[in-house]
Design an enzyme around this catalytic site. Structure first.
Site, mmCIF file in Angstrom:
data_model
loop_
_atom_site.group_PDB
_atom_site.id
_atom_site.type_symbol
_atom_site.label_atom_id
_atom_site.label_comp_id
_atom_site.label_asym_id
_atom_site.label_seq_id
_atom_site.Cartn_x
_atom_site.Cartn_y
_atom_site.Cartn_z
ATOM 1 N N ASP A 29 0.853 -1.203 0.000
ATOM 2 C CA ASP A 29 0.000 0.000 0.000
ATOM 3 C C ASP A 29 0.886 1.248 0.000
ATOM 4 O O ASP A 29 1.891 1.322 0.717
ATOM 5 C CB ASP A 29 -0.901 -0.010 1.244
ATOM 6 C CG ASP A 29 -2.060 0.965 1.119
ATOM 7 O OD1 ASP A 29 -3.220 0.511 1.087
ATOM 8 O OD2 ASP A 29 -1.807 2.192 1.054
ATOM 9 N N ASN A 85 -12.613 -3.274 3.051
ATOM 10 C CA ASN A 85 -13.553 -2.154 3.109
ATOM 11 C C ASN A 85 -14.508 -2.273 1.918
ATOM 12 O O ASN A 85 -14.056 -2.465 0.779
ATOM 13 C CB ASN A 85 -12.789 -0.832 3.060
ATOM 14 C CG ASN A 85 -11.890 -0.640 4.271
ATOM 15 O OD1 ASN A 85 -12.233 -1.054 5.373
ATOM 16 N ND2 ASN A 85 -10.736 -0.034 4.066
ATOM 17 N N GLN A 92 -14.635 2.247 1.618
ATOM 18 C CA GLN A 92 -13.890 1.851 0.416
ATOM 19 C C GLN A 92 -13.606 3.076 -0.448
ATOM 20 O O GLN A 92 -14.512 3.858 -0.750
ATOM 21 C CB GLN A 92 -14.704 0.826 -0.381
ATOM 22 C CG GLN A 92 -13.976 0.301 -1.614
ATOM 23 C CD GLN A 92 -14.730 -0.834 -2.303
ATOM 24 O OE1 GLN A 92 -15.832 -1.208 -1.897
ATOM 25 N NE2 GLN A 92 -14.132 -1.385 -3.339
ATOM 26 N N SER A 93 -12.338 3.255 -0.832
ATOM 27 C CA SER A 93 -11.987 4.417 -1.660
ATOM 28 C C SER A 93 -11.572 4.035 -3.079
ATOM 29 O O SER A 93 -11.583 4.894 -3.961
ATOM 30 C CB SER A 93 -10.873 5.232 -0.997
ATOM 31 O OG SER A 93 -9.693 4.464 -0.887
ATOM 32 N N HIS A 98 -10.306 -5.414 -2.985
ATOM 33 C CA HIS A 98 -8.956 -5.613 -2.455
ATOM 34 C C HIS A 98 -9.028 -6.038 -1.004
ATOM 35 O O HIS A 98 -9.908 -5.595 -0.256
ATOM 36 C CB HIS A 98 -8.097 -4.353 -2.597
ATOM 37 C CG HIS A 98 -8.753 -3.094 -2.122
ATOM 38 N ND1 HIS A 98 -9.732 -2.433 -2.843
ATOM 39 C CD2 HIS A 98 -8.574 -2.370 -0.986
ATOM 40 C CE1 HIS A 98 -10.115 -1.354 -2.179
ATOM 41 N NE2 HIS A 98 -9.440 -1.299 -1.041
ATOM 42 N N LEU A 99 -8.099 -6.882 -0.631
ATOM 43 C CA LEU A 99 -7.943 -7.287 0.761
ATOM 44 C C LEU A 99 -6.704 -6.597 1.310
ATOM 45 O O LEU A 99 -5.624 -6.707 0.718
ATOM 46 C CB LEU A 99 -7.778 -8.812 0.861
ATOM 47 C CG LEU A 99 -8.926 -9.651 0.306
ATOM 48 C CD1 LEU A 99 -8.598 -11.136 0.444
ATOM 49 C CD2 LEU A 99 -10.230 -9.340 1.020
HETATM 50 P P1 5GP Z 1 -9.728 1.343 0.553
HETATM 51 O O1 5GP Z 1 -9.868 2.631 1.301
HETATM 52 O O2 5GP Z 1 -10.446 1.389 -0.776
HETATM 53 O O3 5GP Z 1 -10.094 0.136 1.359
HETATM 54 O O4 5GP Z 1 -8.193 1.154 0.275
HETATM 55 C C1 5GP Z 1 -7.544 1.632 -0.834
HETATM 56 C C2 5GP Z 1 -6.077 1.589 -0.510
HETATM 57 O O5 5GP Z 1 -5.352 1.777 -1.721
HETATM 58 C C3 5GP Z 1 -5.609 2.680 0.451
HETATM 59 O O6 5GP Z 1 -5.036 2.092 1.593
HETATM 60 C C4 5GP Z 1 -4.605 3.480 -0.371
HETATM 61 O O7 5GP Z 1 -3.507 3.911 0.384
HETATM 62 C C5 5GP Z 1 -4.197 2.504 -1.440
HETATM 63 N N1 5GP Z 1 -3.816 3.115 -2.710
HETATM 64 C C6 5GP Z 1 -4.505 4.076 -3.389
HETATM 65 N N2 5GP Z 1 -3.876 4.389 -4.531
HETATM 66 C C7 5GP Z 1 -2.762 3.605 -4.569
HETATM 67 C C8 5GP Z 1 -1.701 3.473 -5.516
HETATM 68 O O8 5GP Z 1 -1.654 4.140 -6.557
HETATM 69 N N3 5GP Z 1 -0.731 2.581 -5.237
HETATM 70 C C9 5GP Z 1 -0.758 1.809 -4.087
HETATM 71 N N4 5GP Z 1 0.246 0.947 -3.915
HETATM 72 N N5 5GP Z 1 -1.744 1.912 -3.181
HETATM 73 C C10 5GP Z 1 -2.730 2.792 -3.421
#
Ligand code: 5GP
Length: 112
Positions: A29, A85, A92-93, A98-99
């Site tokens: 991440d 998430n 979820q962003s 994803h896990l």
């Molecule tokens: P969510 O909030 O959807 O559960 O998690 C998305 C995750 O993706 C976040 O922890 C964020 O830091 C990570 N993330 C977002 N964009 C990128 C990226 O371009 N590269 C990597 N390696 N992680 C990313």
């Protein structure tokens, strides 16, 4: 639906990849919330857990087995947390399933 994770799968954006096979990809991440913070994603574009279908049954199981395999390889012997998430309330962003595999520190419960 083309997300940043799809661009990582396609090699358009760099990532620190720790595991890859025909079905999935795992990478660090970019904004780690623990000393070890890996994202395990299917190569198939699935928005979230809420969008899994019966067709994805073995893929979903495969993702969990990959999490377990990476945790062994990274010697997370004292445990770790796995988070998916899901949707707006889940925080979820990125709209590609994803896990989160997080280890290397004690996690609290309940989470925020
Ligand atoms: P969510 O909030 O959807 O559960 O998690 C998305 C995750 O993706 C976040 O922890 C964020 O830091 C990570 N993330 C977002 N964009 C990128 C990226 O371009 N590269 C990597 N390696 N992680 C990313």
């Amino acid at each position: 639906m083309s997300t940043i994770f799809k661009r990582i799968i396609d090699g358009e954006i760099e990532a620190d990849i720790v595991y890859e096979d025909d079905l999935c990809l795992a990478f660090r991440d970019v904004n780690p919330q623990a000393p070890v913070h890996i994202l395990v994603i299917p190569k198939k574009e699935i928005r979230s857990i809420a969008d899994l279908t019966l067709e994805d049954q073995s893929l979903a199981g495969h993702l969990l087995l990959v999490v377990s395999k990476i945790a062994v390889e990274l010697e997370l012997d004292s445990g770790y947390r796995v988070v998916a998430n899901t949707g707006v309330d889940g925080g979820q962003s990125v709209d590609h399933l994803h896990l989160h595999l997080m280890g290397g520190r004690q996690h609290e419960w309940p989470p925020g």
